[in-house]
Write a protein that holds these residues in place. Structure first.
Motif, PDB file in Angstrom:
ATOM      1  N   ALA A  39      -4.998  61.823  19.980  1.00  0.00           N
ATOM      2  CA  ALA A  39      -5.105  62.153  21.402  1.00  0.00           C
ATOM      3  C   ALA A  39      -5.625  60.989  22.224  1.00  0.00           C
ATOM      4  CB  ALA A  39      -6.005  63.374  21.592  1.00  0.00           C
ATOM      5  N   GLY A  40      -6.214  59.997  21.569  1.00  0.00           N
ATOM      6  CA  GLY A  40      -6.696  58.826  22.272  1.00  0.00           C
ATOM      7  C   GLY A  40      -5.610  57.823  22.596  1.00  0.00           C
ATOM      8  N   VAL A  41      -4.409  58.080  22.127  1.00  0.00           N
ATOM      9  CA  VAL A  41      -3.266  57.191  22.362  1.00  0.00           C
ATOM     10  C   VAL A  41      -2.315  57.874  23.337  1.00  0.00           C
ATOM     11  CG1 VAL A  41      -1.293  56.021  21.283  1.00  0.00           C
ATOM     12  CG2 VAL A  41      -3.495  56.161  20.075  1.00  0.00           C
ATOM     13  N   GLU A  42      -2.004  57.220  24.441  1.00  0.00           N
ATOM     14  CA  GLU A  42      -1.203  57.858  25.487  1.00  0.00           C
ATOM     15  C   GLU A  42       0.162  58.305  24.991  1.00  0.00           C
ATOM     16  OE1 GLU A  42      -2.061  58.892  28.485  1.00  0.00           O
ATOM     17  OE2 GLU A  42      -4.085  58.233  27.971  1.00  0.00           O
ATOM     18  N   ALA A  43       0.761  57.565  24.083  1.00  0.00           N
ATOM     19  CA  ALA A  43       2.083  57.927  23.581  1.00  0.00           C
ATOM     20  C   ALA A  43       2.073  59.281  22.881  1.00  0.00           C
ATOM     21  CB  ALA A  43       2.599  56.851  22.626  1.00  0.00           C
ATOM     22  N   PHE A  44       0.914  59.688  22.365  1.00  0.00           N
ATOM     23  CA  PHE A  44       0.781  61.015  21.763  1.00  0.00           C
ATOM     24  C   PHE A  44       0.212  62.026  22.754  1.00  0.00           C
ATOM     25  CE2 PHE A  44       0.944  58.654  17.734  1.00  0.00           C
ATOM     26  CZ  PHE A  44       1.818  59.462  17.017  1.00  0.00           C
ATOM     27  N   PHE A  45      -0.770  61.610  23.531  1.00  0.00           N
ATOM     28  CA  PHE A  45      -1.443  62.557  24.413  1.00  0.00           C
ATOM     29  C   PHE A  45      -0.518  63.094  25.507  1.00  0.00           C
ATOM     30  CE2 PHE A  45      -3.722  63.269  28.431  1.00  0.00           C
ATOM     31  CZ  PHE A  45      -4.421  64.398  28.074  1.00  0.00           C
ATOM     32  N   GLU A 106     -12.856  64.100  17.926  1.00  0.00           N
ATOM     33  CA  GLU A 106     -13.591  64.033  19.189  1.00  0.00           C
ATOM     34  C   GLU A 106     -12.648  63.731  20.350  1.00  0.00           C
ATOM     35  OE1 GLU A 106     -16.530  61.093  18.402  1.00  0.00           O
ATOM     36  OE2 GLU A 106     -17.966  62.523  17.523  1.00  0.00           O
ATOM     37  N   ALA A 107     -11.667  62.859  20.116  1.00  0.00           N
ATOM     38  CA  ALA A 107     -10.679  62.564  21.156  1.00  0.00           C
ATOM     39  C   ALA A 107      -9.853  63.795  21.480  1.00  0.00           C
ATOM     40  CB  ALA A 107      -9.769  61.413  20.706  1.00  0.00           C
ATOM     41  N   CYS A 108      -9.537  64.588  20.458  1.00  0.00           N
ATOM     42  CA  CYS A 108      -8.808  65.846  20.680  1.00  0.00           C
ATOM     43  C   CYS A 108      -9.578  66.749  21.637  1.00  0.00           C
ATOM     44  CB  CYS A 108      -8.585  66.576  19.362  1.00  0.00           C
ATOM     45  SG  CYS A 108      -7.114  66.083  18.464  1.00  0.00           S
ATOM     46  N   GLU A 109     -10.838  66.965  21.327  1.00  0.00           N
ATOM     47  CA  GLU A 109     -11.614  67.877  22.166  1.00  0.00           C
ATOM     48  C   GLU A 109     -11.810  67.307  23.566  1.00  0.00           C
ATOM     49  OE1 GLU A 109     -15.679  70.582  22.118  1.00  0.00           O
ATOM     50  OE2 GLU A 109     -15.298  69.158  20.487  1.00  0.00           O
ATOM     51  N   ARG A 110     -12.123  66.038  23.645  1.00  0.00           N
ATOM     52  CA  ARG A 110     -12.406  65.426  24.944  1.00  0.00           C
ATOM     53  C   ARG A 110     -11.194  65.463  25.879  1.00  0.00           C
ATOM     54  NH1 ARG A 110     -13.500  61.007  23.046  1.00  0.00           N
ATOM     55  NH2 ARG A 110     -11.662  59.765  23.537  1.00  0.00           N
ATOM     56  N   ARG A 111     -10.014  65.223  25.329  1.00  0.00           N
ATOM     57  CA  ARG A 111      -8.833  65.094  26.184  1.00  0.00           C
ATOM     58  C   ARG A 111      -8.026  66.387  26.290  1.00  0.00           C
ATOM     59  NH1 ARG A 111      -5.612  59.735  26.204  1.00  0.00           N
ATOM     60  NH2 ARG A 111      -5.652  60.336  28.416  1.00  0.00           N
ATOM     61  N   ILE A 112      -8.037  67.196  25.250  1.00  0.00           N
ATOM     62  CA  ILE A 112      -7.179  68.380  25.240  1.00  0.00           C
ATOM     63  C   ILE A 112      -7.885  69.614  25.783  1.00  0.00           C
ATOM     64  CG2 ILE A 112      -5.959  69.976  23.702  1.00  0.00           C
ATOM     65  CD1 ILE A 112      -5.153  67.579  22.028  1.00  0.00           C
ATOM     66  N   LYS A 113      -9.173  69.746  25.545  1.00  0.00           N
ATOM     67  CA  LYS A 113      -9.878  70.934  26.025  1.00  0.00           C
ATOM     68  C   LYS A 113      -9.681  71.174  27.518  1.00  0.00           C
ATOM     69  CE  LYS A 113     -14.367  73.255  25.946  1.00  0.00           C
ATOM     70  NZ  LYS A 113     -15.776  73.188  25.463  1.00  0.00           N
ATOM     71  N   PRO A 114      -9.718  70.139  28.387  1.00  0.00           N
ATOM     72  CA  PRO A 114      -9.517  70.395  29.816  1.00  0.00           C
ATOM     73  C   PRO A 114      -8.122  70.920  30.171  1.00  0.00           C
ATOM     74  CG  PRO A 114     -10.611  68.282  29.466  1.00  0.00           C
ATOM     75  CD  PRO A 114     -10.138  68.747  28.134  1.00  0.00           C
ATOM     76  N   ILE A 115      -7.164  70.752  29.256  1.00  0.00           N
ATOM     77  CA  ILE A 115      -5.803  71.226  29.513  1.00  0.00           C
ATOM     78  C   ILE A 115      -5.673  72.716  29.237  1.00  0.00           C
ATOM     79  CG2 ILE A 115      -3.374  70.961  28.820  1.00  0.00           C
ATOM     80  CD1 ILE A 115      -4.084  68.130  27.927  1.00  0.00           C
ATOM     81  N   LEU A 116      -6.535  73.247  28.384  1.00  0.00           N
ATOM     82  CA  LEU A 116      -6.405  74.633  27.930  1.00  0.00           C
ATOM     83  C   LEU A 116      -6.849  75.616  29.006  1.00  0.00           C
ATOM     84  CD1 LEU A 116      -7.799  74.313  24.295  1.00  0.00           C
ATOM     85  CD2 LEU A 116      -5.420  74.117  25.080  1.00  0.00           C
ATOM     86  N   ARG A 117      -6.069  76.665  29.165  1.00  0.00           N
ATOM     87  CA  ARG A 117      -6.466  77.733  30.068  1.00  0.00           C
ATOM     88  C   ARG A 117      -7.626  78.513  29.445  1.00  0.00           C
ATOM     89  NH1 ARG A 117      -1.095  80.914  31.766  1.00  0.00           N
ATOM     90  NH2 ARG A 117      -2.695  82.337  32.591  1.00  0.00           N
ATOM     91  N   PRO A 118      -8.438  79.167  30.270  1.00  0.00           N
ATOM     92  CA  PRO A 118      -9.578  79.921  29.740  1.00  0.00           C
ATOM     93  C   PRO A 118      -9.159  80.894  28.639  1.00  0.00           C
ATOM     94  CG  PRO A 118      -9.714  79.795  32.118  1.00  0.00           C
ATOM     95  CD  PRO A 118      -8.377  79.219  31.742  1.00  0.00           C
ATOM     96  N   GLY A 119      -9.866  80.833  27.519  1.00  0.00           N
ATOM     97  CA  GLY A 119      -9.610  81.740  26.414  1.00  0.00           C
ATOM     98  C   GLY A 119      -8.643  81.238  25.371  1.00  0.00           C
TER      99      GLY A 119
END
Length: 204
Positions: A39-45, A106-119
């Motif tokens: 998730a820390g690499v833009e080509a994947f994120f 840690e990169a997964c949580e930092r970058r992906i968590k804000p994308i997830l809808r509540p729940g």
């Protein structure tokens, strides 16, 4: 299968997400499998962001659960161990492997968590080689309603003209790959995992 057969898909986030949309929008248990995902690499994120937004484009997401499975390769661990001059003892290999896995989680949580809808819940898994020495290689999107092999990977292509073939798995293929790429996998060795849930929007 797609009717008519699906043409090659451009390896751009929007096109890949659109091609996977019929599966992503109807499934409630979605697993993304790519050994190289970071998730820390833009080509994947950037593509993952498109996949997740597509999967959450539904009235209710309360039962949507997502998993991401990636690998920490032994060769990458060995390279970093040598750079640090630690030797290839098992303890050093395990410690560096855990460090690399933790960094990507840690990169997964930092970058992906804000994308997830509540729940919406997500679990990310970092895998190493299992007892048979089999390495994670192929890339898949696996759900309770079927699976698709993504030949080149879940990342975006390096050049504009690059395309990929998305292949629907047979029942037998799906059952085997789903068993191999799950929280209880016996094929690979679990190094570390992390779980998180989309947060409710703050008031104001």
């Amino acid at each position: 299968a797609w009717t008519p057969p699906a043409p090659p898909v451009a390896r751009r986030p929007e096109e890949l997400a659109n091609a996977l949309a019929p599966l992503l929008r109807c499934a409630t248990q979605v697993r993304f499998v790519d050994p190289y995902f970071d998730a820390g690499v833009e080509a994947f994120f950037t593509p993952m962001r498109a996949y997740l937004l597509t999967a959450q484009n539904r009235r209710s997401v309360g039962d949507l659960r997502i998993q991401i499975h990636f690998a920490v390769s032994r060769s990458d661990v060995e390279q970093l161990v040598r750079i640090r001059g630690l030797g290839l003892a098992a303890a050093a290999m395990d410690a560096v492997g855990l460090e690399m896995a933790t960094s990507r989680l840690e990169a997964c949580e930092r970058r992906i968590k804000p994308i997830l809808r509540p729940g919406v819940g997500l679990r990310a898994f970092a895998w190493g080689e299992g007892p048979t020495g089999v390495r994670m290689h192929n890339r898949y999107v696996l759900t309770e309603v079927g699976g698709i092999a993504v030949q080149h990977g879940l990342d975006r292509g390096g050049i504009a003209a690059e395309t990929d073939d998305l292949t629907i798995l047979s029942k037998e293929q799906f059952e085997q790959r789903a068993a191999e790429h799950c929280a209880e996998s016996a094929l690979y060795r679990l190094i570390a995992e992390r779980a998180f849930v989309g947060a409710a929007l703050s008031a104001g």
